[in-house]
Design an enzyme around this catalytic site. Structure first.
Site, PDB file in Angstrom:
ATOM      1  N   CYS A  86      21.424  12.810 -32.035  1.00 31.78           N
ATOM      2  CA  CYS A  86      21.426  12.854 -30.567  1.00 31.78           C
ATOM      3  C   CYS A  86      22.359  13.969 -30.073  1.00 31.78           C
ATOM      4  O   CYS A  86      22.064  15.132 -30.273  1.00 31.78           O
ATOM      5  CB  CYS A  86      21.793  11.471 -30.017  1.00 31.78           C
ATOM      6  SG  CYS A  86      21.374  11.296 -28.272  1.00 31.78           S
ATOM      7  N   HIS A 203      18.080   7.608 -32.984  1.00 32.59           N
ATOM      8  CA  HIS A 203      19.309   7.046 -33.554  1.00 32.59           C
ATOM      9  C   HIS A 203      19.022   6.140 -34.755  1.00 32.59           C
ATOM     10  O   HIS A 203      18.789   4.949 -34.569  1.00 32.59           O
ATOM     11  CB  HIS A 203      20.019   6.195 -32.502  1.00 32.59           C
ATOM     12  CG  HIS A 203      20.671   6.977 -31.413  1.00 32.59           C
ATOM     13  ND1 HIS A 203      21.979   7.401 -31.491  1.00 32.59           N
ATOM     14  CD2 HIS A 203      20.211   7.385 -30.214  1.00 32.59           C
ATOM     15  CE1 HIS A 203      22.296   8.055 -30.377  1.00 32.59           C
ATOM     16  NE2 HIS A 203      21.244   8.068 -29.582  1.00 32.59           N
ATOM     17  N   GLU A 205      21.167   4.961 -36.725  1.00 34.61           N
ATOM     18  CA  GLU A 205      22.261   3.984 -36.875  1.00 34.61           C
ATOM     19  C   GLU A 205      22.094   2.778 -35.960  1.00 34.61           C
ATOM     20  O   GLU A 205      22.769   1.773 -36.127  1.00 34.61           O
ATOM     21  CB  GLU A 205      23.617   4.678 -36.640  1.00 34.61           C
ATOM     22  CG  GLU A 205      24.042   4.870 -35.193  1.00 34.61           C
ATOM     23  CD  GLU A 205      23.352   6.019 -34.455  1.00 34.61           C
ATOM     24  OE1 GLU A 205      22.306   6.516 -34.935  1.00 34.61           O
ATOM     25  OE2 GLU A 205      23.853   6.401 -33.379  1.00 34.61           O
TER      26      GLU A 205
END
Lengths: 229, 81, 741
Positions: A86, A203, A205
């Site tokens: 990002c 993302h 994560e």
């Protein structure tokens, strides 16, 4: 495996990245403050999401010129793997480690939702746990995520197999409907020439934990753990 | 010296914000408006009295930080502060 | 000429005009002169005007607010601090508050909403907590009002940009459209934070000779007189007040958050207070007053952004992203290092004293010297006259026309501004950052995991303004009950609420009557449900040219889920499962969305709330969730039973086939009535017996509604309504409305 997460003023996914890295490697990463000229020896450097320097001027522009980035660029050029997520992807383009830029979304709005991605390479250190052409679900959360590069650069990226992920529909069809932000050729993430630097807007994560309704992101960290010492 | 820097998107780079502004202007009845492009305006004071040196400094800061030359052009005017 | 320029001309005794422009009545001015024993200086007048404004003094509401229950074994900190605090076990505590930013958001929607979010987050991290979730409750005017679209766009992007940049997930909220908000929109923002229960910071500056420290952004001329503006009725001229609206800088606030939390981990802070409305004035006065000390400030040391600022301007500035702290002596250097690391201003601007006075100096001259008791305790308190509202008579469902088709009616209702999907809004909010959002927006409550544990905090914002407008007391009861129900439906033990009491002009007895009724209803519900109020705010004068908003006592509740593995969601899960209704059916169509949307009428009494039944039914549902007996749960509220079922079907992408409804009531009253204390649950067929037994034991009526399966909603005698069709209209309304700008 030693990892480092770079923390800029305004980074806000640094903890999320650290949690995912620790879950995958068993060790907490080093959290490196932007003002530090010293960067610990790392097998992987992560540039996390957020709004470095408020994303004032242009997203990622000021972070790209912070002291620690000089060292990150040097390491990246020396072959140390770097993952930019990002805002981290925006920083990587502003630091010219990756070509192109991330522009304002075509809708002009911030967009936060799960998107589908088509895995374009399954032989990189970041993605070998995925299957080529597999459709995975990652969240996006950005206002400046529309990938732009001139036609020659886009052709070169495709020709050299440097597109990592493309936005697609759940079926895997790479279409305008599946493209959340107007990115050129639905590009969601790209590699550098050597495949050691990956920048992507979605993302991984954020969907690396069964309690968060998906674990597709965890495979990226698992790939890295397997590929790196 | 004071530099007034204008940063604009290069021709051919999609400008969704400019397009939205154009749409809004049309909605307000400014039907003759076309080709709206938006950009940034930045004022910088440079502690430098030699215009040539000031120019060089402004260009360096534009190239390095203020503009992303992949997508943006810049122009500036200098005046005595 | 603006108020500041006018005021600056008046050097000694302020003229009657200047006093009036500061929002003080002639009696209040006399009270001021009596309290200090002389005419005030201009700076003193400014200080009194903000401290005695409705916004800071609660002068019209205070006598009534005392009636709200604020105690309970879970309460660590009730109202009176920057935010309320409740115990969530294992040494953790949840800190939360909701606050209004109505007037600024109407004048400048983007900045007004953004700074509202910034302000409420500061309230929470001032207590030592890391914010972990934001919510908001928004009321806009009619969709066809020319300003509505612009206000929605500005407010939503302002909220999003601020929270997104802070890296705090905005996990949900509620949005209404109603013509009675055309000229007075409501923007109520809530933040929930997490803190170590032993390390809670408060605002009482106990101790003399302690350094008073200013940190954060520099002071400019932003929002001078914002607090007074928020306490005055609107007229057209208000639009000219735009230049004084504050501008938010979420990047600086993010740095301020991290710097404050870093300093709070050390043993250096005596008291801390954010500079919100009325900035330096209210923060310094409140800290000194609560600590029982005096305070002396030297304004020349205040970091300023603009040149030549006067004492008056500095004391009244509402520049954002600033904090005032009282430190232990000798730690200034250590503290300064932390703030400099984060690139923030740090300045010792004064000391606590033993004089009990607020003394403000600017470059040598004394600009204000006021006994704190005069500012705080001598503040006016009004028992304003009020007239109770007579609630309308209940509506007999037999008198309400039936639709030709129930499913056509459902489709129309979900395609209306009242029930259309809010996805367009919450997809502009980063609702997943921090990677602990275990239940995303769109359900009954959002749930965020307590980081590093299996516990979850359920959060919900609720009020039904049309009920409150018809019957403030019953409507306010309903707001509390619905919030409690939403938390319960996620599987949580409801803990406590914060409130945002939005009303019109309290000087009108009928408005004051609405306020009194709402307080009484809330108090009754909070007591019966053991759901105390721990924080909140009051926003009065939400009216323009005599037209007031409907009474809107917004409630924000927090509940605890001991193990998120036992959390419920509204999404239907499996083909062949049963759909059951828990709770009694009375077919209440008074003030229902059915009458509003289908008949374009809002009439009759709102559905009555029986708090005993609420509690019994909710406790039953929570137990069923914890026992794993149910696989989806949704409370029945706006739109009634069929709407609740449709929302569950859409969320799970599972159709349902419904049984024929019993015939003791008209079918449309059963399917669209908004009777309270009801939940729809999904259960595997082998759990049905146990659920029936548990319901009988709890004396809660239960009815089999139908079965999960297929890809449509099917009712006997009607063409099934495909989910695809329903989803398209439900999702399309808001984006289509916003695109037509």
């Amino acid at each position: 495996m030693k990892t480092s997460v770079i923390v800029f003023p305004g980074s806000n996914c640094d903890r999320d990245a650290a949690v995912a890295l620790e879950a995958a490697t068993g060790h907490p990463p080093a959290m490196v403050w932007h003002g530090d000229a010293e960067l610990p020896n790392s097998d992987l450097i992560v540039l996390p999401g957020g709004f470095s320097y408020g994303d004032y001027l242009r997203s990622g522009a000021m972070a790209a010129h912070s002291p620690v980035m000089r060292e990150v660029v040097k390491r990246a050029k020396g072959g140390t793997p770097v993952l930019g997520i990002c805002n981290g992807f925006q920083v990587l383009t502003e630091a010219r480690l990756l070509p192109g830029v991330l522009m304002r979304n075509a809708t002009l709005k911030f967009i936060c939702k799960d998107v589908y991605l088509k895995v374009e390479r399954s032989d990189s250190m970041f993605t070998h746990r995925y299957v080529l052409g597999e459709v995975v679900r990652f969240p996006v959360a950005h206002k400046d995520g529309s990938y732009f590069a001139d036609e020659d650069t886009l052709d070169r990226l495709e020709g050299e197999g440097r597109v990592a992920f493309r936005y697609c529909e759940a079926s895997g069809a790479v279409t305008e409907v599946g493209n959340p932000n107007g990115s050129s050729r639905n590009i969601a993430g790209i590699y550098n020439e050597t495949g050691t630097v990956l920048g992507l807007m979605p993302h991984p994560e954020r969907l690396a934990d069964p309690a968060l309704s998906g674990t597709d992101g965890a495979k990226m960290f698992a790939s890295l753990v397997e590929a790196l010492p | 010296m004071k530099a007034r820097i204008t940063i604009t998107l290069k021709q051919g780079v999609l400008d969704p914000q400019g397009k939205a502004i154009e749409g809004a202007l049309h909605a307000l009845g400014f039907g003759s408006v076309g080709n709206v492009r938006q950009g940034k305006y930045i004022e910088v004071e440079v502690d430098e009295s030699d215009p040539a040196k000031a120019r060089a400094a402004v260009e360096r800061m534009c190239d390095q930080l203020l503009a992303n030359t992949i997508i943006e052009n810049y122009a500036y005017e200098l005046e005595a502060a | 000429m603006n108020i500041v320029a006018k005021a600056a001309r008046a050097l000694k005794a302020p003229s009657r005009d200047i006093v009036a422009e500061h929002g003080l009545s002639p009696e209040e001015y006399r009270r001021l002169v009596d309290a200090i024993g002389r005419e005030p200086s201009l700076t003193e007048l400014g200080i009194f005007s903000v401290m005695w404004s409705e916004h800071c003094s609660y002068k019209s509401s205070r006598v009534w607010l005392k009636k709200l229950p604020t105690q309970g074994p879970q309460v660590i900190q009730g109202p009176g601090e920057n935010a309320g605090v409740v115990d969530i076990g294992d040494g953790h505590a949840a800190v939360f508050k909701m606050e209004s930013h109505n007037h600024p958001s109407y004048i400048e929607p983007y900045q007004g909403a953004a700074t509202g979010v910034g302000g409420i987050m500061r309230d929470v991290f001032t207590m030592g907590a890391r914010p972990i979730a934001n919510m908001n409750a928004l009321r806009f005017g009619a969709p066809d009002h020319p300003k509505t679209r612009h206000l929605v766009a500005g407010v939503v992007s302002g909220i999003g940009d601020y929270g997104n940049c802070m890296g705090v997930p905005t996990v949900g909220g509620e949005t209404n459209f109603d013509p009675r908000y055309n000229d007075n929109i409501l923007v109520n923002a809530m933040t929930v934070g997490l803190v170590d229960a032993k390390r809670i910071f408060r605002s009482a500056a106990k101790g003399v000779g302690l350094p008073v420290v200013y940190v954060g952004s520099k002071t400019g001329r932003d929002g001078i007189h914002g607090a007074t503006m928020a306490s005055a009725e609107f007229d057209e001229a208000s639009e000219e007040k735009r230049p004084t609206v504050q501008v938010g800088d979420p990047f600086t606030e993010k740095l301020l958050l991290e710097a404050c939390l870093e300093l709070m981990a050390t043993d250096t802070i005596v008291a801390i207070q954010d500079m919100g409305a009325a900035g330096l004035t209210s923060s310094s006065v409140e800290m000194a007053d609560k600590g029982g000390v005096g305070i002396e400030l030297e304004l020349a040391r205040v970091p300023t952004r603009e040149e030549g600022m006067t004492a008056y301007e500095m004391m009244l500035s509402e520049s954002q992203e600033r904090m005032l702290m009282v430190l232990k002596p000798g730690v200034e250097v250590q503290a300064e290092r932390v703030f400099k690391k984060w690139g923030l201003d740090f300045a010792v601007i004064g000391y606590t004293t033993d004089t009990g006075r607020l003394v403000v100096r600017h470059a040598g001259a004394v600009e204000a010297d006021i006994p704190l008791a005069a500012l705080a305790q001598a503040a006016p308190v009004y028992e304003r006259p009020w007239t109770p509202k007579t609630p309308p008579a209940a509506l007999d469902p037999h008198d309400v026309p039936a639709p030709n088709s129930l499913l056509d009616c459902l489709e129309i209702m979900l395609d209306s501004p009242h029930l259309a999907s809010r996805r367009w809004i919450w997809e502009q909010y980063d609702h997943m950052v921090m990677a602990d959002t275990v239940q995303r927006p769109g359900g009954d409550a959002a749930v965020v995991r307590v980081h590093g544990t299996q516990k979850g905090l359920a959060i919900s914002c609720d009020v039904t303004p049309r009920y409150c407008a018809a019957d403030p007391r019953e409507g306010a009861k309903q707001a509390v009950a619905e919030c409690w129900r939403n938390l319960t439906a996620a599987g949580a033990d409801p803990l406590a609420i914060t409130d945002c009491l939005n009303f019109g002009n309290p000087e009108r007895p009928e408005i004051m009557g609405e306020f009194v009724g709402a307080i009484e209803g809330m108090a009754e519900a909070c007591a019966a449900l053991s759901f105390p109020v721990v924080s909140g705010n009051v926003s009065l004068y939400n009216e323009t040219n005599g037209a007031a908003i409907p009474p809107t006592p917004a409630v924000g509740g927090v509940g605890l889920i001991p193990d998120i593995a036992q959390m419920a969601t509204i999404a239907l899960k499996r083909d062949g499962n049963l759909l059951l209704l828990l709770g009694a059916e009375h077919g209440q169509l008074g003030q229902s969305l059915y009458t509003q949307i289908m008949l374009e009428r809002s009439h009759g009494a709102p559905p009555p709330v029986d708090l005993d039944t609420e509690r019994r039914t909710g406790d039953l549902v929570r137990n069923l969730i914890r026992e794993g007996a149910v696989s989806a749960v949704h409370d029945v509220s706006d739109g009634g039973l069929l709407v609740a079922i449709a929302e569950m079907a859409l969320a799970g992408n599972q159709g349902v086939t419904l049984e024929t409804a019993p015939d003791h009531l008209p079918a449309h009253a059963l399917w669209f009535g908004e009777d309270q204390a009801r939940y729809v649950v999904e259960a595997a067929p082998d759990k049905a017996d146990a659920i029936h037994k548990a319901a009988a034991l709890a004396e809660v009526p239960i009815r089999l509604l139908g079965r999960v399966g297929g890809d449509a909603i099917a009712i006997t005698g009607e063409t099934p309504l495909p989910l695809k069709t329903l989803r398209a209209v439900h999702e399309d309304w808001l984006p289509r409305f916003m695109a037509h700008g």
